[in-house]
Enzyme design. Structure first.
Site, PDB file in Angstrom:
ATOM      1  N   HIS A 195       0.825  -1.215   0.000  1.00 57.13           N
ATOM      2  CA  HIS A 195       0.000   0.000   0.000  1.00 57.13           C
ATOM      3  C   HIS A 195       0.857   1.262   0.000  1.00 57.13           C
ATOM      4  CE1 HIS A 195      -3.373  -2.404   2.266  1.00 57.13           C
ATOM      5  NE2 HIS A 195      -3.127  -2.870   1.067  1.00 57.13           N
ATOM      6  N   ARG A 302      -6.199  -0.589 -16.679  1.00 60.53           N
ATOM      7  CA  ARG A 302      -6.555  -1.666 -15.746  1.00 60.53           C
ATOM      8  C   ARG A 302      -8.001  -1.478 -15.277  1.00 60.53           C
ATOM      9  NH1 ARG A 302      -1.249   0.022 -13.752  1.00 60.53           N
ATOM     10  NH2 ARG A 302       0.313  -1.609 -14.111  1.00 60.53           N
ATOM     11  N   ARG A 338      -7.658  -3.419 -20.937  1.00 56.07           N
ATOM     12  CA  ARG A 338      -7.604  -4.822 -20.541  1.00 56.07           C
ATOM     13  C   ARG A 338      -8.918  -5.219 -19.870  1.00 56.07           C
ATOM     14  NH1 ARG A 338      -2.989  -6.449 -16.359  1.00 56.07           N
ATOM     15  NH2 ARG A 338      -4.381  -5.392 -14.896  1.00 56.07           N
ATOM     16  N   GLU A 437       1.623 -13.467 -19.859  1.00 52.00           N
ATOM     17  CA  GLU A 437       2.010 -13.381 -18.445  1.00 52.00           C
ATOM     18  C   GLU A 437       2.459 -14.712 -17.872  1.00 52.00           C
ATOM     19  OE1 GLU A 437      -0.843 -10.555 -16.218  1.00 52.00           O
ATOM     20  OE2 GLU A 437      -2.005 -11.360 -17.880  1.00 52.00           O
ATOM     21  N   ASP A 461       3.977 -10.414 -13.686  1.00 55.62           N
ATOM     22  CA  ASP A 461       3.509 -11.783 -13.467  1.00 55.62           C
ATOM     23  C   ASP A 461       4.382 -12.804 -14.185  1.00 55.62           C
ATOM     24  OD1 ASP A 461       1.445 -11.702 -11.629  1.00 55.62           O
ATOM     25  OD2 ASP A 461      -0.069 -11.204 -13.118  1.00 55.62           O
ATOM     26  N   ARG A 471       5.450 -12.312  -5.579  1.00 51.59           N
ATOM     27  CA  ARG A 471       6.097 -10.998  -5.596  1.00 51.59           C
ATOM     28  C   ARG A 471       5.540 -10.045  -4.537  1.00 51.59           C
ATOM     29  NH1 ARG A 471       2.896  -7.435  -9.072  1.00 51.59           N
ATOM     30  NH2 ARG A 471       1.290  -8.606 -10.157  1.00 51.59           N
ATOM     31  N   CYS A 508       4.366  -3.977 -20.786  1.00 48.21           N
ATOM     32  CA  CYS A 508       3.619  -3.053 -19.923  1.00 48.21           C
ATOM     33  C   CYS A 508       3.892  -3.283 -18.444  1.00 48.21           C
ATOM     34  CB  CYS A 508       2.119  -3.161 -20.196  1.00 48.21           C
ATOM     35  SG  CYS A 508       1.441  -4.791 -19.860  1.00 48.21           S
TER      36      CYS A 508
END
Length: 576
Positions: A195, A302, A338, A437, A461, A471, A508
Site C-alpha cells: 500500500h 486496468r 484490458r 504473463e 507476473d 512478488r 507493460c
C-alpha cells in the site's frame, strides 16, 4: 548516534526531514465494566465512532479522486468501508458490549484479535496479509472513541518536512498526508506492491519499506535522510552528510525540470527507429498525467479498479462512461483496455465467492471472466459501445490456453451482434490482443497467430510465474529477478516471435518504466513501451541517446550468457 540502514526502495527521490512515529499503542486499550443502565449508551458511542470513521474514509476517497491518486487507493478505502459494515466486526463488538458489559474500545480490539487469528490460519500469503486492513480500520475506530485523531506535527520553521515512520501504513492514512508537509515514508514491512509503495509513487514521495525494526530504532523528531532510489536510510546524520544529500536532491530536481523539455520531442533512436511510449492507467483521472508527459496513448487500462472494493458491481452504462471518457480525451491515440483482471491480489466483493487455496494460480483474469459470463458480457458491451469514440484495442489477460482465447473472441462477436441489432454505434474495427504473463503462452506464441493482432508482455507476473515466487511476499521478494536468464529468454523470444508473425508487441510491466532496462528491451527489438505516465520522459531520454543497430548485437551476446553475475554486469554497462 548516527547509523545507516538499508531497505527496499519503492519510490524514488531524496527526502530530508524529522521523524514522526505512527504508533500502534492505541490498540492497547483499557478494559472496564459498564453499568447495565449505561450499556445502550456505550453501544451508541461505538456506533457514533463507526459513523465518524465512515465519513472520514469517504472524505479520503474524494481527496484521492480529486488528486488523481492511484486507482488502487480508492479500492483500499472501499475495502475498509466494507469491513466497517461486516457483521463479524462491528456487530460482534456490539454483542460483546451487551453481553459482557464492557467498554467499546476493548470490544472492538477483542473482535479484531479474533479476526486476525482467523486470517493467520489462511495459507495464501496475500489473503493472510489482509489482516492488516482489519487492524487499520479498528485503529481508526479506537482513535475516534478515545478522541485521538492522530494529528500530524505542525509545519516546521526550519523548512524540513516530516518523515512518517511506521510499522505499516494504510492507503487511507497515506492519502490523508497529502496536504501536509510530508517528505517521505519508512515502514517495517512491505514490498514494491505494498500500500505504502503504491501511494508514495503516485504522490512522488520518496519511500523505503521492508526495514523490519525501523519503528523501534528511530526516535520522535530525529533527523532522517531517505534515498528512495538506493533504499538507504540515514538516521541522525551530521551536517556534512545533510549538505551532500541536499546537493543530490537539487541535482535530481534539476534533472526532472530538464526532462520536461523533451515533452514534445518525437520518440526515436539515434538511427531513426520510431518508438511508441504509452501509459499505464487505472481510470479517467489519469488522463491529465498522460497529457503532461505527452504519451503516445494508453498501453494498459486496468479496468479491475472499477470493480474492486465495492458491494455493487459497475453496470454497463457506468463502465461505458469510464471507457468513453478516456477514448474521447485521447482522440486519435490508441487506448488499450484490458478486460478485468481479478483474482490473486485483486479480489472482488461478491456473494458466495469461493475460497481458493492458491489464488495466483486459480480462477483469475480471463479464467474468472469466462466463469462469470454475465459480468464479462456486460464489460464487452460497454467496451464495444465506447469504441465509437476513439481508437480502442481490447486486451485479454493471462491467456494460457487457446480455448480461452477462442471463447473470449466468441463472446466479443456475440456482444457486437447484440449491439448492432440494438442500433448502437460501434467502430468498424477493434483490435484484439492477448497479454503474455505465463511461460506457457510465451513459449507457444504461434497459437495466437490469426486470433489476435497484438501482444503485451506483463513482465510482473511473467517473472513471478517463471521463478515460482510470490512478488507480494517480502520474505522472498529478493528472489524476484527481472534479469534471470530464463526471464530474459522468454521476453526476447516473445518479442521476436510476435514480430515475425506480424503482431505488434509491447511491454507493460515495471521493466518498461525502468531506465536500467530500456536499452536491453530496445536491443531485443521492442518498439512499444508502456509505463506509469511519470516515467515516460525519463525513458524517452534513454531512447533518444540509443542506437538500435549498435545495441542489437550486444543484447544477443548478453542473452547467450548463463552466469547471472556476468549477465547483470553486462546489462548495467549497456544502461550506462
Amino acid at each position: 548516534m548516527s547509523f545507516t540502514i538499508h531497505g527496499l526502495p519503492v519510490s524514488q527521490g531524496i527526502a530530508i526531514g524529522h521523524a514522526h512515529l505512527v504508533s500502534r499503542a492505541l490498540l492497547e486499550v483499557n478494559h472496564y465494566h459498564v453499568a447495565e443502565r449505561h450499556v445502550a449508551d456505550e453501544v451508541r458511542r461505538l456506533d457514533d465512532a463507526v459513523a465518524a470513521v465512515r465519513d472520514e474514509l469517504g472524505a479520503l476517497k474524494l481527496t484521492a479522486a480529486s488528486s488523481h491518486a492511484h486507482g488502487e487507493v480508492g479500492a483500499f478505502v472501499d475495502l475498509q468501508l466494507i469491513m466497517l459494515a461486516d457483521p463479524l466486526l462491528v456487530d460482534a463488538a456490539r454483542t460483546l458490549i451487551q453481553e459482557r458489559r464492557c467498554n467499546a474500545e476493548w470490544a472492538m480490539v477483542q473482535q479484531m484479535e479474533h479476526l486476525v487469528a482467523q486470517f493467520e490460519q489462511i495459507e495464501d500469503s496475500y489473503l493472510r496479509e489482509r489482516k492488516a486492513d482489519v487492524v487499520q480500520v479498528v485503529e481508526r475506530v479506537v482513535k475516534s472513541l478515545i478522541g485521538h485523531p492522530g494529528h500530524l506535527p505542525p509545519k516546521r520553521r526550519d523548512g524540513l518536512g516530516t518523515i512518517i515512520v511506521a510499522h505499516d501504513l494504510s492507503p487511507a492514512d497515506t492519502i490523508g498526508f497529502r496536504d501536509h508537509n510530508i517528505a517521505g515514508f519508512l515502514t517495517d514491512i512491505g514490498g514494491p506492491t505494498s500500500h505504502t509503495a503504491i501511494v508514495a509513487r503516485t504522490l512522488a514521495i520518496p519511500a523505503v519499506v521492508g526495514l523490519h525494526r525501523i519503528r523501534e530504532l528511530v526516535e520522535e523528531n530525529e533527523l532522517i535522510i531517505i534515498d528512495g532510489t538506493l533504499g538507504i536510510v540515514i538516521v541522525d546524520p551530521d551536517e556534512a552528510i545533510v549538505e551532500e544529500y541536499r546537493l543530490r536532491r537539487s541535482e535530481l530536481e534539476l534533472k526532472r525540470s530538464r526532462l520536461k523539455l523533451l515533452r514534445d520531442t518525437p520518440s526515436s533512436t539515434l538511427d531513426g527507429r520510431a518508438i511508441a511510449l504509452l501509459a499505464n492507467i487505472e481510470g479517467p483521472g489519469d488522463v491529465t498525467h498522460i497529457r503532461a508527459a505527452n504519451a503516445d496513448g494508453v498501453g494498459l487500462y486496468r479496468t479491475e479498479f472499477l470493480f474492486m472494493g465495492r458491494e455493487d458491481l459497475p453496470g454497463e452504462d457506468e463502465q461505458f462512461e469510464a471507457y468513453r471518457t478516456v477514448l474521447k480525451a485521447l482522440a486519435g491515440r490508441p487506448v488499450t483496455i484490458r478486460t478485468f483482471d481479478v483474482g490473486a491480489d485483486k479480489m472482488l466483493s461478491m456473494p458466495n465467492q469461493r475460497e481458493e487455496p492458491n489464488p495466483a494460480l486459480g480462477l483469475r483474469a480471463i479464467r474468472f471472466s469466462l466463469a462469470e459470463p454475465q459480468m464479462f458480457r456486460t464489460q464487452l458491451r460497454a467496451l464495444l459501445r465506447a469504441s465509437a469514440y476513439g481508437q480502442l484495442r481490447i486486451m485479454i489477460p493471462m491467456v494460457s490456453h487457446v480455448q480461452e482465447l477462442d471463447q473470449a473472441l466468441t463472446m466479443i462477436a456475440l456482444a457486437r451482434d447484440e449491439l448492432l441489432a440494438e442500433r448502437h454505434r460501434i467502430a468498424d474495427r477493434v483490435e484484439i490482443g492477448a497479454m503474455i504473463e505465463v511461460p506457457a503462452a510465451a513459449l507457444a506464441i504461434g497459437m495466437f497467430k490469426k486470433r489476435v493482432s497484438f501482444l503485451s508482455l506483463g513482465t510482473n507476473d511473467l517473472i513471478q510465474y517463471t521463478l515460482a515466487i510470490d512478488r507480494t511476499d517480502d520474505a522472498v521478494v529478493h528472489l524476484y529477478d527481472p534479469l534471470h536468464p530464463a526471464v530474459l529468454k522468454l521476453i526476447s523470444g516473445t518479442i521476436q516471435a510476435g514480430t515475425r508473425l506480424g503482431m505488434s508487441v509491447s511491454v507493460c510491466g515495471e521493466m518498461a518504466g525502468d531506465p536500467n532496462y530500456t536499452r536491453l528491451l530496445l536491443g531485443m527489438g521492442l518498439r512499444e513501451f508502456s509505463m506509469h505516465p511519470t516515467n515516460v520522459l525519463e525513458i524517452k531520454q534513454q531512447l533518444l541517446h540509443a542506437d538500435y543497430s549498435e545495441l542489437a548485437p550486444r543484447v544477443q551476446r548478453i542473452l547467450r550468457m548463463e552466469e547471472p553475475a556476468r549477465l547483470r554486469e553486462a546489462v548495467m554497462r549497456l544502461a550506462n
